[in-house]
Design a protein around this motif. Structure first.
Motif, short mmCIF file in Angstrom:
data_model
loop_
_atom_site.label_atom_id
_atom_site.label_comp_id
_atom_site.label_asym_id
_atom_site.label_seq_id
_atom_site.Cartn_x
_atom_site.Cartn_y
_atom_site.Cartn_z
N SER A 128 0.95 -1.15 0.15
CA SER A 128 -0.01 -0.01 0.24
C SER A 128 0.86 1.26 -0.05
CB SER A 128 -0.91 0.01 1.05
OG SER A 128 -0.03 0.15 2.51
N VAL A 129 0.32 2.28 -0.08
CA VAL A 129 1.14 3.56 -0.26
C VAL A 129 1.89 3.85 1.07
CG1 VAL A 129 0.89 5.92 -0.38
CG2 VAL A 129 -0.45 4.76 -1.94
N LYS A 130 1.12 3.91 2.28
CA LYS A 130 1.93 3.69 3.38
C LYS A 130 2.80 2.92 3.83
CE LYS A 130 0.22 7.79 4.92
NZ LYS A 130 1.01 8.93 5.12
N GLU A 131 2.69 1.67 3.32
CA GLU A 131 3.68 0.53 3.55
C GLU A 131 4.87 0.73 2.53
OE1 GLU A 131 0.31 -3.22 4.18
OE2 GLU A 131 1.40 -2.86 2.38
N TYR A 132 4.73 1.23 1.46
CA TYR A 132 5.79 1.79 0.79
C TYR A 132 6.45 2.83 1.29
CZ TYR A 132 8.39 3.70 -2.98
OH TYR A 132 9.59 4.19 -3.98
N ASN A 133 5.76 3.85 1.83
CA ASN A 133 6.58 5.19 2.41
C ASN A 133 7.37 4.51 3.63
OD1 ASN A 133 5.01 6.54 0.64
ND2 ASN A 133 3.77 7.57 2.06
N LEU A 134 6.78 3.78 4.54
CA LEU A 134 7.47 3.44 5.72
C LEU A 134 8.94 2.67 5.22
CD1 LEU A 134 7.89 2.99 8.75
CD2 LEU A 134 6.25 0.90 8.49
N LEU A 135 8.50 1.63 4.18
CA LEU A 135 9.86 0.78 3.77
C LEU A 135 10.78 1.73 3.23
CD1 LEU A 135 10.97 -2.01 3.21
CD2 LEU A 135 9.89 -2.11 1.20
N GLU A 136 10.54 2.57 2.41
CA GLU A 136 11.31 3.47 1.56
C GLU A 136 12.28 4.41 2.92
OE1 GLU A 136 11.49 6.62 -1.92
OE2 GLU A 136 9.99 7.20 -0.21
N TYR A 137 11.55 4.79 3.75
CA TYR A 137 11.97 5.41 4.71
C TYR A 137 12.87 4.53 5.85
CZ TYR A 137 12.49 8.91 8.63
OH TYR A 137 13.23 9.81 9.47
N LEU A 138 12.59 3.49 5.99
CA LEU A 138 13.68 2.50 6.67
C LEU A 138 14.87 2.24 5.94
CD1 LEU A 138 10.99 -0.16 8.04
CD2 LEU A 138 12.35 1.57 9.44
N MET A 139 14.58 2.25 4.59
CA MET A 139 15.95 1.74 3.58
C MET A 139 16.76 3.03 3.51
SD MET A 139 13.95 -0.91 1.06
CE MET A 139 15.64 -1.37 0.01
N LEU A 140 16.07 4.14 3.62
CA LEU A 140 16.96 5.41 3.22
C LEU A 140 17.74 5.54 4.65
CD1 LEU A 140 14.42 7.74 1.84
CD2 LEU A 140 16.49 7.10 0.60
N ASN A 141 17.42 4.93 5.53
CA ASN A 141 17.98 5.20 6.98
C ASN A 141 18.62 3.46 7.35
OD1 ASN A 141 17.53 7.90 8.17
ND2 ASN A 141 15.78 7.22 7.21
N LYS A 142 19.09 3.01 6.43
CA LYS A 142 19.34 1.60 6.76
C LYS A 142 20.53 1.54 7.67
CE LYS A 142 22.45 -0.27 3.49
NZ LYS A 142 22.91 -0.59 2.31
N GLY A 143 20.14 0.70 8.72
CA GLY A 143 21.30 0.44 9.74
C GLY A 143 21.20 1.67 10.77
N ILE A 144 20.10 2.30 10.77
CA ILE A 144 19.82 3.17 11.78
C ILE A 144 18.57 3.15 12.66
CG2 ILE A 144 19.42 5.99 12.18
CD1 ILE A 144 20.89 6.36 9.69
N VAL A 145 18.68 3.15 13.94
CA VAL A 145 17.50 2.99 14.59
C VAL A 145 16.68 4.12 14.66
CG1 VAL A 145 16.52 2.36 16.97
CG2 VAL A 145 18.72 1.46 16.34
N LEU A 146 15.27 4.20 13.92
CA LEU A 146 14.42 5.15 14.11
C LEU A 146 13.05 4.79 15.06
CD1 LEU A 146 13.91 5.16 10.26
CD2 LEU A 146 15.25 6.51 11.51
N SER A 147 13.25 6.01 16.08
CA SER A 147 12.01 5.72 17.00
C SER A 147 10.49 5.86 16.34
CB SER A 147 12.20 7.22 18.00
OG SER A 147 11.67 8.17 17.19
N ARG A 148 9.65 5.49 17.00
CA ARG A 148 8.22 5.47 16.86
C ARG A 148 7.76 6.91 16.22
NH1 ARG A 148 8.59 1.44 20.13
NH2 ARG A 148 7.68 -0.62 19.77
N GLU A 149 8.32 7.68 17.13
CA GLU A 149 7.88 9.27 17.00
C GLU A 149 8.29 9.77 15.58
OE1 GLU A 149 9.11 8.05 19.70
OE2 GLU A 149 7.57 8.07 20.99
N LYS A 150 9.92 9.22 15.41
CA LYS A 150 10.44 9.78 14.10
C LYS A 150 9.75 9.49 13.08
CE LYS A 150 15.07 10.77 12.43
NZ LYS A 150 15.04 12.34 12.43
#
Length: 224
Positions: A151-173
């Motif tokens: 879905s659009v939101k699933e894609y957005n979330l995955l892209e954001y995780l992959m752009l920050n590969k290896g970095i821990v992202l908080s729920r708030e961020k």
């Protein structure tokens, strides 16, 4: 990615917002320079699109405020001022790009991708973590030879995780970058979408890519 659009032409503002949203971006839009500053003081945006001729405070004033307060987010001027002198002024004032009206949405999207690559220090439109591939142009996702429908939101979330590969992202961020001010959902929305992604991305794969870091958030990384 989360984008701030400051454009005082109401019809054009709505059209751009609708187009960028359909392309999968999270967009906050406003109509004046003072409104833009209010948004900027609340959210850490990935890209800012500024009209130059706006009421209350023009685009140059907004950009000057951003740079004076240490905000390095990429800025694109979107304006009817098309002289060479104006383009030079815009770029010399600290903007990363300058696009004149009328423009094609395909070009605007391409310029946003360029600024995103610079912000995250990547050189291509293909993101990779292990055998997981994401194409930021076609929005296609593959794990190995298998194409994955998101879905659009699933894609957005995955892209954001992959752009920050290896970095821990908080729920708030994550929430700040994937959902805009209009969102009125539940407080566990990030956890819900992470669960959706895990089922589609990791599924029955032996090598899990999406990881929970207890007490801190989520990250994506390949097995070492």
């Amino acid at each position: 990615m989360r984008i701030l659009l400051a454009e005082d032409e109401a019809d054009l503002n709505r059209i751009i917002t609708r187009k960028l949203t359909s392309d999968g971006y999270c967009v906050d839009s406003c109509y004046s320079g003072s409104e833009a500053i209010d948004f900027l003081e609340t959210v850490d945006y990935d890209v800012v699109i500024l009209d130059i001729m706006m009421p209350e405070l023009d685009g140059y004033g907004v950009l000057r405020h951003m740079r004076n307060t240490g905000k390095s987010v990429p800025v694109l001027f979107l304006t009817a001022k098309d002289s060479v002198a104006e383009r030079v002024r815009g770029l010399d004032s600290g903007a990363d790009d300058y696009l004149t009206k009328p423009f094609s949405f395909e070009e605007l999207a391409a310029r946003i991708r360029v600024m995103t690559r610079k912000r995250f220090d990547i050189s291509v439109n293909m993101l990779q973590v292990g055998d997981l591939m994401l194409d930021t142009v076609s929005h296609t996702v593959k794990r190995g030879e298998n194409e994955i429908t998101l879905s659009v939101k699933e894609y957005n979330l995955l892209e954001y995780l992959m752009l920050n590969k290896g970095i821990v992202l908080s729920r708030e961020k994550i929430e700040d970058h994937i959902w805009n001010f209009e969102y009125e959902g539940g407080t566990n929305v990030v956890d819900v979408y992470i669960s959706y992604l895990r089922k589609k991305i990791d599924g029955n794969c032996q090598d899990k890519l999406i990881h929970t870091v207890r007490g801190r958030g989520y990250m994506i990384k390949e097995k070492v």
